[in-house]
Design a protein around this motif. Structure first.
Motif, PDB file in Angstrom:
ATOM      1  N   ILE A 125      48.904  46.849  13.117  1.00 42.46           N
ATOM      2  CA  ILE A 125      48.379  48.107  13.677  1.00 42.46           C
ATOM      3  C   ILE A 125      47.175  47.824  14.580  1.00 42.46           C
ATOM      4  CG2 ILE A 125      47.223  50.284  13.079  1.00 42.46           C
ATOM      5  CD1 ILE A 125      48.964  50.287  10.486  1.00 42.46           C
ATOM      6  N   ASP A 126      46.281  46.938  14.133  1.00 41.52           N
ATOM      7  CA  ASP A 126      45.111  46.590  14.947  1.00 41.52           C
ATOM      8  C   ASP A 126      45.536  45.945  16.267  1.00 41.52           C
ATOM      9  OD1 ASP A 126      43.529  47.540  12.915  1.00 41.52           O
ATOM     10  OD2 ASP A 126      43.063  45.559  12.085  1.00 41.52           O
ATOM     11  N   PHE A 127      46.548  45.076  16.216  1.00 44.58           N
ATOM     12  CA  PHE A 127      47.056  44.445  17.437  1.00 44.58           C
ATOM     13  C   PHE A 127      47.593  45.515  18.385  1.00 44.58           C
ATOM     14  CE2 PHE A 127      50.337  42.682  20.103  1.00 44.58           C
ATOM     15  CZ  PHE A 127      49.841  41.452  20.500  1.00 44.58           C
ATOM     16  N   ARG A 128      48.376  46.459  17.822  1.00 45.10           N
ATOM     17  CA  ARG A 128      48.960  47.508  18.664  1.00 45.10           C
ATOM     18  C   ARG A 128      47.872  48.330  19.349  1.00 45.10           C
ATOM     19  NH1 ARG A 128      49.485  52.691  17.538  1.00 45.10           N
ATOM     20  NH2 ARG A 128      49.492  52.504  15.260  1.00 45.10           N
ATOM     21  N   LYS A 129      46.792  48.610  18.643  1.00 47.83           N
ATOM     22  CA  LYS A 129      45.724  49.421  19.224  1.00 47.83           C
ATOM     23  C   LYS A 129      44.952  48.647  20.292  1.00 47.83           C
ATOM     24  CE  LYS A 129      45.094  52.449  15.220  1.00 47.83           C
ATOM     25  NZ  LYS A 129      44.223  52.806  14.064  1.00 47.83           N
ATOM     26  N   ARG A 130      44.792  47.339  20.098  1.00 46.94           N
ATOM     27  CA  ARG A 130      44.057  46.525  21.079  1.00 46.94           C
ATOM     28  C   ARG A 130      44.910  46.215  22.311  1.00 46.94           C
ATOM     29  NH1 ARG A 130      42.924  43.241  16.808  1.00 46.94           N
ATOM     30  NH2 ARG A 130      43.992  41.474  17.779  1.00 46.94           N
ATOM     31  N   ASP A 140      62.217  49.694  23.068  1.00 45.09           N
ATOM     32  CA  ASP A 140      63.323  50.204  23.888  1.00 45.09           C
ATOM     33  C   ASP A 140      62.842  51.473  24.602  1.00 45.09           C
ATOM     34  OD1 ASP A 140      65.600  51.455  24.897  1.00 45.09           O
ATOM     35  OD2 ASP A 140      66.854  50.938  23.177  1.00 45.09           O
ATOM     36  N   PRO A 141      62.874  51.510  25.946  1.00 42.13           N
ATOM     37  CA  PRO A 141      62.378  52.682  26.692  1.00 42.13           C
ATOM     38  C   PRO A 141      63.044  53.988  26.266  1.00 42.13           C
ATOM     39  CG  PRO A 141      62.869  50.868  28.184  1.00 42.13           C
ATOM     40  CD  PRO A 141      63.375  50.461  26.842  1.00 42.13           C
ATOM     41  N   ASN A 142      64.307  53.926  25.845  1.00 39.41           N
ATOM     42  CA  ASN A 142      65.026  55.140  25.444  1.00 39.41           C
ATOM     43  C   ASN A 142      64.527  55.701  24.113  1.00 39.41           C
ATOM     44  OD1 ASN A 142      66.798  54.987  27.699  1.00 39.41           O
ATOM     45  ND2 ASN A 142      67.983  53.412  26.630  1.00 39.41           N
ATOM     46  N   LYS A 143      63.737  54.910  23.374  1.00 34.95           N
ATOM     47  CA  LYS A 143      63.264  55.356  22.060  1.00 34.95           C
ATOM     48  C   LYS A 143      61.801  55.783  22.092  1.00 34.95           C
ATOM     49  CE  LYS A 143      67.230  54.240  20.281  1.00 34.95           C
ATOM     50  NZ  LYS A 143      67.452  53.111  19.402  1.00 34.95           N
ATOM     51  N   LYS A 144      61.173  55.754  23.270  1.00 34.20           N
ATOM     52  CA  LYS A 144      59.740  56.049  23.346  1.00 34.20           C
ATOM     53  C   LYS A 144      59.428  57.547  23.249  1.00 34.20           C
ATOM     54  CE  LYS A 144      58.128  51.929  25.759  1.00 34.20           C
ATOM     55  NZ  LYS A 144      57.423  51.392  26.932  1.00 34.20           N
ATOM     56  N   LYS A 145      60.472  58.380  23.299  1.00 32.78           N
ATOM     57  CA  LYS A 145      60.233  59.824  23.166  1.00 32.78           C
ATOM     58  C   LYS A 145      59.641  60.135  21.790  1.00 32.78           C
ATOM     59  CE  LYS A 145      64.008  60.999  26.308  1.00 32.78           C
ATOM     60  NZ  LYS A 145      65.362  61.589  26.429  1.00 32.78           N
ATOM     61  N   ASN A 146      60.105  59.410  20.794  1.00 33.92           N
ATOM     62  CA  ASN A 146      59.566  59.567  19.438  1.00 33.92           C
ATOM     63  C   ASN A 146      58.680  58.355  19.148  1.00 33.92           C
ATOM     64  OD1 ASN A 146      59.060  60.084  16.745  1.00 33.92           O
ATOM     65  ND2 ASN A 146      61.111  59.510  16.053  1.00 33.92           N
ATOM     66  N   ILE A 147      57.534  58.299  19.819  1.00 35.41           N
ATOM     67  CA  ILE A 147      56.709  57.093  19.758  1.00 35.41           C
ATOM     68  C   ILE A 147      56.134  56.854  18.358  1.00 35.41           C
ATOM     69  CG2 ILE A 147      54.540  58.196  20.452  1.00 35.41           C
ATOM     70  CD1 ILE A 147      55.886  54.737  21.596  1.00 35.41           C
ATOM     71  N   LYS A 148      55.797  57.931  17.625  1.00 41.69           N
ATOM     72  CA  LYS A 148      55.268  57.737  16.259  1.00 41.69           C
ATOM     73  C   LYS A 148      56.346  57.130  15.365  1.00 41.69           C
ATOM     74  CE  LYS A 148      52.900  59.946  12.394  1.00 41.69           C
ATOM     75  NZ  LYS A 148      53.656  59.160  11.425  1.00 41.69           N
ATOM     76  N   GLY A 149      57.578  57.649  15.466  1.00 46.68           N
ATOM     77  CA  GLY A 149      58.687  57.096  14.687  1.00 46.68           C
ATOM     78  C   GLY A 149      58.954  55.652  15.060  1.00 46.68           C
ATOM     79  N   ALA A 150      58.817  55.349  16.370  1.00 48.69           N
ATOM     80  CA  ALA A 150      59.027  53.975  16.845  1.00 48.69           C
ATOM     81  C   ALA A 150      57.967  53.047  16.251  1.00 48.69           C
ATOM     82  CB  ALA A 150      58.979  53.937  18.370  1.00 48.69           C
ATOM     83  N   TYR A 151      56.703  53.476  16.326  1.00 41.62           N
ATOM     84  CA  TYR A 151      55.620  52.644  15.779  1.00 41.62           C
ATOM     85  C   TYR A 151      55.818  52.391  14.278  1.00 41.62           C
ATOM     86  CZ  TYR A 151      52.756  53.049  20.053  1.00 41.62           C
ATOM     87  OH  TYR A 151      52.268  52.973  21.338  1.00 41.62           O
ATOM     88  N   ASP A 152      56.130  53.459  13.527  1.00 42.00           N
ATOM     89  CA  ASP A 152      56.307  53.321  12.073  1.00 42.00           C
ATOM     90  C   ASP A 152      57.418  52.335  11.744  1.00 42.00           C
ATOM     91  OD1 ASP A 152      54.281  55.119  11.627  1.00 42.00           O
ATOM     92  OD2 ASP A 152      55.600  56.823  11.223  1.00 42.00           O
ATOM     93  N   SER A 153      58.556  52.486  12.409  1.00 43.89           N
ATOM     94  CA  SER A 153      59.711  51.623  12.136  1.00 43.89           C
ATOM     95  C   SER A 153      59.423  50.174  12.519  1.00 43.89           C
ATOM     96  CB  SER A 153      60.937  52.137  12.900  1.00 43.89           C
ATOM     97  OG  SER A 153      62.035  51.272  12.714  1.00 43.89           O
ATOM     98  N   ILE A 154      58.829  49.983  13.694  1.00 40.18           N
ATOM     99  CA  ILE A 154      58.539  48.619  14.174  1.00 40.18           C
ATOM    100  C   ILE A 154      57.492  47.948  13.293  1.00 40.18           C
ATOM    101  CG2 ILE A 154      57.557  47.299  16.095  1.00 40.18           C
ATOM    102  CD1 ILE A 154      58.842  49.459  17.962  1.00 40.18           C
ATOM    103  N   MET A 192      55.306  35.648  20.202  1.00 45.04           N
ATOM    104  CA  MET A 192      54.605  34.558  19.511  1.00 45.04           C
ATOM    105  C   MET A 192      53.101  34.777  19.540  1.00 45.04           C
ATOM    106  SD  MET A 192      56.191  32.240  17.819  1.00 45.04           S
ATOM    107  CE  MET A 192      55.039  30.886  17.728  1.00 45.04           C
ATOM    108  N   LYS A 193      52.620  35.436  20.584  1.00 49.55           N
ATOM    109  CA  LYS A 193      51.185  35.729  20.658  1.00 49.55           C
ATOM    110  C   LYS A 193      50.805  36.740  19.574  1.00 49.55           C
ATOM    111  CE  LYS A 193      47.713  34.348  23.229  1.00 49.55           C
ATOM    112  NZ  LYS A 193      47.421  32.914  23.421  1.00 49.55           N
ATOM    113  N   LEU A 194      51.683  37.726  19.381  1.00 50.59           N
ATOM    114  CA  LEU A 194      51.463  38.684  18.309  1.00 50.59           C
ATOM    115  C   LEU A 194      51.446  37.957  16.967  1.00 50.59           C
ATOM    116  CD1 LEU A 194      52.993  42.165  17.738  1.00 50.59           C
ATOM    117  CD2 LEU A 194      53.401  40.425  16.015  1.00 50.59           C
TER     118      LEU A 194
END
Length: 723
Positions: A125-130, A140-154, A192-194
């Motif tokens: 989560i910290d990496f995603r915020k930075r 996947d660009p087609n899944k960004k409409k539900n960005i919260k759901g995407a973040y949670d799942s990923i 790999m950086k992540l």
């Protein structure tokens, strides 16, 4: 003692390296324990002990008790000549000799999987915020409409992925600094950086809190043995023989530790079944290490004769092996199962194979998961009525699916045991403690008081207890707990059969309330002592008390109510995690007439008279490369859909080991292969009866495996004599 023909050469072993590939039900535990006992009887342990390593704590307990029994029957009442433990227990023993060399304190603690996942997820989560832009480039660009759901799942997917990947790097001896060095020229759009960032954050958290994980244990033990000559000599002299069970689940670092320990005496025996290797896709274990040992050992003794299962079950397992090797639609997966055909015990060699008066195998394909549950409950109810002394198991792909079936059985008052990391049985201790602490935090709450009485203190089901509880509802608790002369309890209550237990319970509650609440950890131990808990329950209490001391340092504002809520609330908390280790100490013995619910992975090493295998779909048992794979994340771009596969491939390339062109396809091939072995393990848990159930639902279809096995079952049933 009469040994089978394939066991006689094994029992005559005296020295050197020996590989024992064995099929399910071949009696490998029997022969290992007898071999250890024979070596002790013949005086071969004068130069050192026998060390036996097994994968599970429960297996260690079983092996130890069998050796003790063997020796006692020969008039020897001693355990001084052998030790039985897991590889992690061995590593801990080695590290405890010189923790200061590794910059560890004597009181270092192991991290549990819940806290480990918490550290890793927070780092993601910290990496995603930075690096939001770089992180979003994986989605996947087609899944960004539900960005919260995407973040949670990923984030959930990456937490599982990074837990495995960090473990693998540690087993390879790759530190944070080494990974930072080999990834220094990579930008943050590379996963790999992540991985490097998460590894660094996780490692920092461990060091801050004085914690180590299980992969640290293995690498640190190996490092100490390799670099400290005195310590190495001590352990090499300590063990004259080393036996390893379940070798197909070994990893590279484990093999290196055993090689070092066996250098002086050269006596190393490794037992395994390549067809039961079922953890490689999510751990650092790899069956190739056992395969390589089989090629290099001084001798190899095959144990391919099995006496546990009926001929019908064995024939089905062998059919699966042959079909995978010859007809699997993915040619690269045809080596998933070794050509180890299980043989039945020859007549005259004490055959144990159960004989079915009728063909004991069936298969069904239902129209939904709900229909599968109905089919199972209908069949298992009839089986229980007809064979009340038989043991029964339902092997199910996921814990969530186990929960659904468990709820149905509970509603129907059908007894069952649940074998999962934190099953209902294992949660009893934490929930009991949680209820008591919750009541102590609100001592005059009538409802909470009654919960403690009904669920914990008054165990007997008295017919007249409802009268007592009706009376309690009308009373002030302070009057009951600390009565004065004005309190008058009616004669009809005093005369109740439950009243004596009620008076004893009141006395116990007063003692709990009067104990100093400033020392919560001591209060917990006091409760365990007064409730006369079992060995396993007391071990749980001690661990909970220790964890609470640790948690209160980090959360000084926590109240008794907060702790009670944490204990009661979730299956997935740090207190409950320890339960699985505690209950593994006593192992698991199926109870006749009581259904065991287990994941397929947890069933390894166990056996039942009747086994149901549910959830045989292409999601849980994929066969084609185009099937849906559970480890892949639908919110990620196609090239990132399996992060663990991608990271493993990237690391191999950075280390100049291998250049994998399509990591996702390779990972799918490995998953298909491992799932074939998992199904093989499940089939071979059955002694007499076996029922396979698949279904179709939404995008899930019946697995090709059940379709192929169903053909074989029907043909066998048609030609079965007396059918």
């Amino acid at each position: 003692m009469n040994y089978r023909s394939d066991q006689k050469d094994i029992i005559n072993y005296e020295s050197g390296t020996m590989a024992l590939p064995a099929v399910p039900g071949a009696g490998k535990t029997f022969i290992l324990t007898h071999l250890a006992g024979k070596l002790i009887l013949e005086g071969n342990t004068e130069s050192g002990k026998i060390l036996i390593l097994s994968y599970m704590t429960s297996s260690c307990s079983n092996i130890k008790s069998r050796i003790i029994k063997f020796l006692e029957e020969k008039g020897i009442n001693s355990t001084k000549d052998f030790e039985v433990m897991t590889i992690h227990s061995l590593a801990m023993k080695i590290i405890k000799e010189k923790p200061d060399v590794l910059n560890l304190s004597d009181e270092f603690k192991m991290i549990d999987s819940v806290l480990q996942a918490s550290f890793i997820k927070q780092a993601i989560i910290d990496f995603r915020k930075r690096y939001t832009k770089e992180f979003d480039s994986f989605i996947d660009p087609n899944k960004k409409k539900n960005i919260k759901g995407a973040y949670d799942s990923i984030e959930d997917n990456l937490t599982r992925c990074m837990t495995s990947f960090i473990g693998e790097m540690k087993c390879k001896g790759i530190s944070v600094d080494m990974l930072k060095d080999i990834t220094k020229d990579i930008d943050y759009t590379d996963m790999m950086k992540l991985a490097c960032d998460i590894y660094e954050s996780y490692d920092l958290n461990l060091r801050k809190q004085g914690l180590v994980d299980y992969n640290d244990l293995l690498f640190m033990a190996y490092k100490l043995l390799k670099e400290d000559e005195d310590l190495r000599d001590k352990f090499q002299n300590r063990y004259a023989y080393i036996f390893e069970d379940e070798c197909q689940d070994s990893n590279e670092i484990q093999g290196k530790i055993l090689e070092i320990l066996a250098q002086k005496h050269g006596n190393l025996v490794r037992v395994g079944d390549l067809n039961q290797s079922i953890t490689g896709t999510f751990t650092s274990s790899d069956p190739r290490f056992f395969r390589e040992f089989c090629k290099s050992a001084d001798r190899i003794q095959k144990m391919f004769t099995a006496g546990r299962s009926s001929k019908e079950v064995i024939d089905l397992a062998n059919y699966l092996v042959n079909w995978v090797r010859e007809d699997h639609p993915v040619s690269s997966c045809r080596n998933a199962l070794e050509n180890q055909i299980v043989l039945t015990v020859p007549e005259g060699e004490n055959p144990q194979n159960p004989i079915n008066p009728k063909y004991g195998i069936a298969s069904y394909i239902e129209n939904s998961w709900e229909d599968s549950i109905r089919r199972f409950i209908q069949m298992v109810t009839l089986y229980k009525e007809k064979y009340p002394q038989k043991t029964i198991a339902a092997l199910i792909p996921t814990g969530y699916m186990i929960g659904q079936i468990g709820e149905r059985l509970q509603k129907m008052n059908i007894e069952y045991d649940e074998l999962s990391d934190v099953s209902n049985e294992k949660l009893v201790t934490t929930k009991t403690l949680g209820k008591i602490l919750d009541y102590i935090s609100s001592p005059y709450d009538n409802e909470k008081f009654q919960i403690v009485l009904k669920d914990i203190l008054i165990n007997e089901q008295y017919d007249d207890s409802y009268k007592l509880y009706d009376f309690i509802k009308k009373c002030r608790l302070e009057d009951l707990l600390y009565p004065n002369e004005d309190l008058c309890i009616p004669d009809e209550i005093v005369e109740l059969s439950v009243y004596k237990d009620f008076v004893s319970s009141l006395d116990l509650v007063r003692k709990f309330l009067e104990f100093p609440q400033l020392a919560i950890d001591r209060l917990i131990l006091y409760i365990g002592e007064k409730l006369k808990f079992s060995r396993e329950e007391k071990a749980m209490m001690e661990k909970i008390a220790s964890d609470i001391r640790f948690l209160l340092i980090s959360n000084p504002k926590w109240t008794l109510k907060d702790i009670a809520k944490e204990l009661e609330e979730s299956k997935n908390n740090k207190f409950n995690y320890f339960a699985k280790f505690v209950y593994e100490l006593k192992g698991y013995e199926p109870t006749p007439g009581k259904i065991t619910l287990s994941t397929l992975h947890k069933s390894k090493g166990l056996e039942w008279d009747c086994v149901f295998i549910l959830g045989l779909t292409n999601l849980h048992f994929p066969v084609e490369l185009t099937d849906k794979f559970m480890g892949e994340c639908a919110y990620l771009k196609k090239e990132y859909s399996n992060p663990l596969a991608l990271l493993r491939a990237s690391l191999k390339k950075l280390l100049n080991e291998e250049d994998i062109k399509n990591p996702t396809i390779k990972a799918r091939e490995e998953t298909i292969s491992e799932r074939a072995r998992l199904l093989y393990v499940a089939i071979t848990r059955a002694k007499e009866n076996l029922i396979l159930i698949g279904h179709k639902e939404n995008q899930e279809l019946p697995s090709i495996y059940i379709k192929e096995l169903k053909k074989f079952i029907e043909s066998e049933k048609n030609r079965y004599v007396g059918c």
